[in-house]
Motif scaffolding. Structure first.
Motif, PDB file in Angstrom:
ATOM      1  N   ALA A   1       0.820  -1.217   0.000  1.00 51.80           N
ATOM      2  CA  ALA A   1       0.000   0.000   0.000  1.00 51.80           C
ATOM      3  C   ALA A   1       0.852   1.265   0.000  1.00 51.80           C
ATOM      4  CB  ALA A   1      -0.924  -0.002   1.219  1.00 51.80           C
ATOM      5  N   SER A   2       1.998   1.217   0.672  1.00 51.15           N
ATOM      6  CA  SER A   2       2.860   2.404   0.757  1.00 51.15           C
ATOM      7  C   SER A   2       3.454   2.795  -0.588  1.00 51.15           C
ATOM      8  CB  SER A   2       3.990   2.168   1.761  1.00 51.15           C
ATOM      9  OG  SER A   2       4.793   1.059   1.365  1.00 51.15           O
TER      10      SER A   2
ATOM     11  N   MET B   1       1.682   2.633  -3.497  1.00 51.69           N
ATOM     12  CA  MET B   1       0.631   2.972  -4.449  1.00 51.69           C
ATOM     13  C   MET B   1       0.740   4.376  -5.040  1.00 51.69           C
ATOM     14  SD  MET B   1      -0.926   0.334  -5.194  1.00 51.69           S
ATOM     15  CE  MET B   1      -2.073   1.185  -6.278  1.00 51.69           C
ATOM     16  N   PRO B   2       1.037   5.427  -4.241  1.00 53.64           N
ATOM     17  CA  PRO B   2       1.170   6.748  -4.867  1.00 53.64           C
ATOM     18  C   PRO B   2       2.234   6.768  -5.964  1.00 53.64           C
ATOM     19  CG  PRO B   2       0.984   6.975  -2.494  1.00 53.64           C
ATOM     20  CD  PRO B   2       1.155   5.503  -2.765  1.00 53.64           C
TER      21      PRO B   2
ATOM     22  N   GLN C   1       0.857   4.902  -9.031  1.00 51.07           N
ATOM     23  CA  GLN C   1      -0.160   5.696  -9.719  1.00 51.07           C
ATOM     24  C   GLN C   1       0.452   6.875 -10.469  1.00 51.07           C
ATOM     25  OE1 GLN C   1      -2.469   6.352  -6.218  1.00 51.07           O
ATOM     26  NE2 GLN C   1      -3.836   4.624  -6.586  1.00 51.07           N
TER      27      GLN C   1
ATOM     28  N   ALA D   1      -6.659   9.226  -9.072  1.00 53.21           N
ATOM     29  CA  ALA D   1      -6.345   8.187  -8.085  1.00 53.21           C
ATOM     30  C   ALA D   1      -5.207   8.628  -7.175  1.00 53.21           C
ATOM     31  CB  ALA D   1      -5.987   6.885  -8.792  1.00 53.21           C
TER      32      ALA D   1
ATOM     33  N   LYS E   1      -6.583  10.884  -4.476  1.00 53.79           N
ATOM     34  CA  LYS E   1      -7.383  10.179  -3.465  1.00 53.79           C
ATOM     35  C   LYS E   1      -6.498   9.348  -2.540  1.00 53.79           C
ATOM     36  CE  LYS E   1     -11.580   9.861  -6.281  1.00 53.79           C
ATOM     37  NZ  LYS E   1     -12.498   8.947  -7.014  1.00 53.79           N
ATOM     38  N   THR E   2      -5.488   8.698  -3.112  1.00 56.78           N
ATOM     39  CA  THR E   2      -4.611   7.839  -2.311  1.00 56.78           C
ATOM     40  C   THR E   2      -3.710   8.657  -1.399  1.00 56.78           C
ATOM     41  OG1 THR E   2      -4.593   6.190  -4.082  1.00 56.78           O
ATOM     42  CG2 THR E   2      -2.875   6.005  -2.407  1.00 56.78           C
ATOM     43  N   SER E   3      -3.240   9.782  -1.914  1.00 57.02           N
ATOM     44  CA  SER E   3      -2.297  10.606  -1.167  1.00 57.02           C
ATOM     45  C   SER E   3      -2.772  12.059  -1.172  1.00 57.02           C
ATOM     46  CB  SER E   3      -0.899  10.490  -1.799  1.00 57.02           C
ATOM     47  OG  SER E   3       0.040  11.248  -1.097  1.00 57.02           O
TER      48      SER E   3
END
Length: 216
Positions: A93-94, A96-97, A100, A122, A125-127
């Motif tokens: 998960a860390s 993902m930014p 993306q 995205a 939203k994620t970061s």
């Protein structure tokens, strides 16, 4: 039997040689020795398990970073974006930014601006701290899609929410978008704002202001 007697003699000697105030603690240790040893052993096992878990996570992260690096080096454009989408399914998960962001760039390089906009959204939203950058990316995609008017609207909203840190970057793109959209007055205002925020480029901005005012 003899060993038990020797052990008991030793314990008795220890008991006699310790201060009276420590006798309750000593009695507890003697009576519950096995339980205390088992508890310590359990703590050691748990600590070892936590260390092993951290090690496994660390190794997983290193492996994922390596895989991401290979994708970024080996592929480009649409193929890179597809590989990144597959990678993202199991990525930590860390990461993902970063994934993306790479997807957004890959789609833009491929000229797939609708997909790039989705990737930029995205990111925001994620970061949340990356939301201003994501907004700039979305606006650029709109401009490349020849939707300068939509880009202007997005950038004006972004300017109100992003804060001073991103003001010059937003003004720069807003000036271009407004000019493309035919909103000359807004483009002039954006360039005038850049005169003070980016003084090292003042001569270029002054030229653009003069050029645009001639169209009014």
């Amino acid at each position: 039997m003899e060993e038990q007697n020797n052990t008991q003699d030793i314990l008795n000697q220890v008991h006699e040689s310790t201060p009276d105030t420590l006798h309750p603690l000593l009695d507890y240790i003697i009576k519950n020795g096995k339980m205390i040893v088992a508890g310590v052993a359990a703590i050691i096992l748990i600590a070892g398990g936590i260390s092993g878990f951290k090690y496994m996570n660390q190794q997983k992260m290193i492996k994922a970073q390596s895989e991401l690096g290979v994708i970024l080096i080996k592929y480009s454009g649409t193929k890179q974006a597809d590989e990144l989408a597959a990678f993202a399914k199991d990525a930590p998960a860390s990461m993902m930014p970063a994934v993306q962001l790479a997807q957004a760039k890959a789609w833009m390089d491929a000229g797939s601006y609708a997909e790039a906009k989705t990737a930029w959204a995205a990111v925001g939203k994620t970061s949340p701290e990356m939301a201003p950058v994501a907004g700039l990316g979305e606006a650029k995609c709109l401009m490349l899609e020849k939707k300068a008017g939509e880009a202007v609207t997005l950038l004006q909203g972004l300017k109100n929410s992003a804060g001073e840190k991103y003001a010059s970057s937003i003004d720069r793109l807003l000036a271009e978008a407004a000019e493309q959209a035919g909103n000359i007055q807004l483009a002039v205002q954006a360039y005038q704002g850049l005169l003070t925020s980016v003084p090292q480029e003042a001569s270029f901005f002054e030229f653009k202001i003069k050029e645009l005012k001639a169209k009014l």
